[in-house]
Design a protein around this motif. Sequence first.
Motif, PDB file in Angstrom:
ATOM      1  N   PHE A 287       0.823  -1.198   0.000  1.00 24.88           N
ATOM      2  CA  PHE A 287       0.000   0.000   0.000  1.00 24.88           C
ATOM      3  C   PHE A 287       0.870   1.267   0.000  1.00 24.88           C
ATOM      4  N   ALA A 288       2.157   1.079  -0.281  1.00 22.73           N
ATOM      5  CA  ALA A 288       3.089   2.206  -0.202  1.00 22.73           C
ATOM      6  C   ALA A 288       3.245   2.888  -1.552  1.00 22.73           C
ATOM      7  N   GLU A 289       3.395   4.221  -1.495  1.00 13.77           N
ATOM      8  CA  GLU A 289       3.719   4.914  -2.743  1.00 13.77           C
ATOM      9  C   GLU A 289       5.208   4.785  -2.988  1.00 13.77           C
ATOM     10  N   THR A 290       5.600   4.924  -4.241  1.00 10.68           N
ATOM     11  CA  THR A 290       7.011   4.916  -4.584  1.00 10.68           C
ATOM     12  C   THR A 290       7.355   6.245  -5.250  1.00 10.68           C
ATOM     13  N   VAL A 291       8.416   6.867  -4.755  1.00 13.47           N
ATOM     14  CA  VAL A 291       8.860   8.138  -5.328  1.00 13.47           C
ATOM     15  C   VAL A 291      10.065   7.873  -6.217  1.00 13.47           C
ATOM     16  N   PHE A 292      10.016   8.365  -7.442  1.00 12.98           N
ATOM     17  CA  PHE A 292      11.167   8.244  -8.346  1.00 12.98           C
ATOM     18  C   PHE A 292      11.802   9.613  -8.533  1.00 12.98           C
ATOM     19  N   VAL A 293      13.117   9.657  -8.405  1.00  8.91           N
ATOM     20  CA  VAL A 293      13.838  10.921  -8.552  1.00  8.91           C
ATOM     21  C   VAL A 293      14.901  10.767  -9.636  1.00  8.91           C
ATOM     22  N   GLN A 294      14.953  11.749 -10.489  1.00  4.24           N
ATOM     23  CA  GLN A 294      16.003  11.734 -11.511  1.00  4.24           C
ATOM     24  C   GLN A 294      16.493  13.158 -11.743  1.00  4.24           C
ATOM     25  N   CYS A 295      17.812  13.363 -11.713  1.00  3.54           N
ATOM     26  CA  CYS A 295      18.371  14.681 -11.966  1.00  3.54           C
ATOM     27  C   CYS A 295      19.361  14.595 -13.131  1.00  3.54           C
ATOM     28  N   LEU A 296      19.142  15.423 -14.132  1.00  8.06           N
ATOM     29  CA  LEU A 296      20.013  15.371 -15.317  1.00  8.06           C
ATOM     30  C   LEU A 296      20.796  16.663 -15.479  1.00  8.06           C
TER      31      LEU A 296
END
Lengths: 214, 333
Positions: free
Chosen positions: A205-214
């Motif tokens: 039931f957990a959200e997943t955060v995706f992070v990307q820095c270019l």
Amino acid sequence: MKLTSYLSFIVIILFSWRTYAHPHNWIDLKTEFVLDNQGQLIEIKQHWLFDIYYSTVKLADIASEYKSQQEGLRYTAIDMAKNLQDYRYFSELKTSDQLVVLPMPKYSTLDKVVREGQQQLMLTMHFVLDTPIPTNDDTLSWRVFDPTYYIDMKHHTSSQILIHNEQGKKCSTRIHSPKPSQELIEYAINLDRTQKDTQGLGAHFAETVFVQCL
Amino acid sequence: MVLFNKAIYRFSQWALLLVLIVFIIGIYAYWHSIITQIVEWQRLFHDLLATHINAIAQDPIHHGLMLIVLSFVYGVFHAVGPGHGKAVIVTYLGSHKESLSRGAVISFLAALLQAGVAILLVVLLSQLLSIPFSEVNNYADDITLVSYILVMALGAFLFLTASFKYYRYIRQTVHEHTHEEKHEHHHEHHHQHAHHHDHACCGHHHVHQSDKQETWWQSIGVIFSMGIRPCTGAILVLIYAHLVGAFYYGVIATLVMGLGTGLAIASMALATQLARNWFEKLAQSSDQSLLFQLNLTHLSPWLRMAGGVVIFLLGLSLFQAGMQMDSAGHPLL
């Protein structure tokens, strides 16, 4: 028309057995990611805003247990972080599907904040990572959840995720909402309140955060 | 005219069937959104209740009214959600014939008992004994375990009384049949008579013979096994109200919640009883009525026994699940 009566009977039975148990408390999350000058992740600062009831009860217990509130908040924050250690701080940082173990937080504080006229408690934990994590590939993920799902923990919107980078890199964050399977929902719904041994449920039931820095 | 009425009756039954099917499909299709919505609503309700209790001193009339409305809605909504009480009453009323009014009384009393236990618990533990508030819920969990034992006891009691009654009934019938031939003549005549005039007569006669109104003691047992468990939402609201200096408003909110829950459970009970009655009537008026009637009469004690077993198993499974709770603590509780 026996079918109708059968069906209506089944519907009644189904609904009567449906109990909604978990979650019982709520935490609003806010995460700050700090990047170094190479654009790598080096620090994570977490803010957990507890719901009104949890906060009020905790504050009352602190008041009866400690001489001053300030002292009580300080010790409770330390206790919370210590207790959470065995649970990996309810946090899961992953890069290329590899789990990054969070060290003990550099500090943890518990603060009173006022939201819409109500006092709420906010736990802040500051983690300094042992090794910098690259952010330029699309594999950095961040999940914060109570594995038992006794507490619902959510960022809700990507505005609750802040990225501090001095290099001025273009960063993108997105939140992937959970899609638990039918069986899991059934299980969570039919859980009794007294059942705290529900390890593993929260992950679904957990959200997943995706992070990307270019 | 009669034909017309019959057509309408048929049509309405088909329409109801259609509505039910659409309803079930709808629930299945939107299950995800329904669940997330319920979680959100639950939270929203908690927050709103807190807001109005907190602000009640400033404007007692406005916030008091809002509190009452919210509590009522929360009570209704909560009854649709959690609680083993519904499972107990639906199983009980499905397998035992109680009058409609008795079903409603059981529902309301159980809900009010639940509210009363919550109030008593908070007053005793936190106001008089000054036990930390965060631990009140642990005591509530203990009472919950007791309530599961009561559910098990109720199930066992229902099973045993049904078995005992059935055993006596069998002995009686065997006795009567062997007693004299005359009786059997009478019996047959009665059946034919019923067949010629009114189907329902005979069936009713039979059903009522074995389905007398249940005893009050049994109903009280149902009420306690449903209602001794305090509502955790109510405990939360009460503690919060106490802490912000508005305890009596919390008590009012809890009682109103109880009324809402009672109403919801009573309508569920009513639906169960109507479905049961409808089912009985359908069985009696169907074409193979005579055969089915006989079966139904014999079915009734079995149904009661099955009801007892189901309630016992429900209590057992809840108890077992509840006992596991100590094996895992929670770092934040």
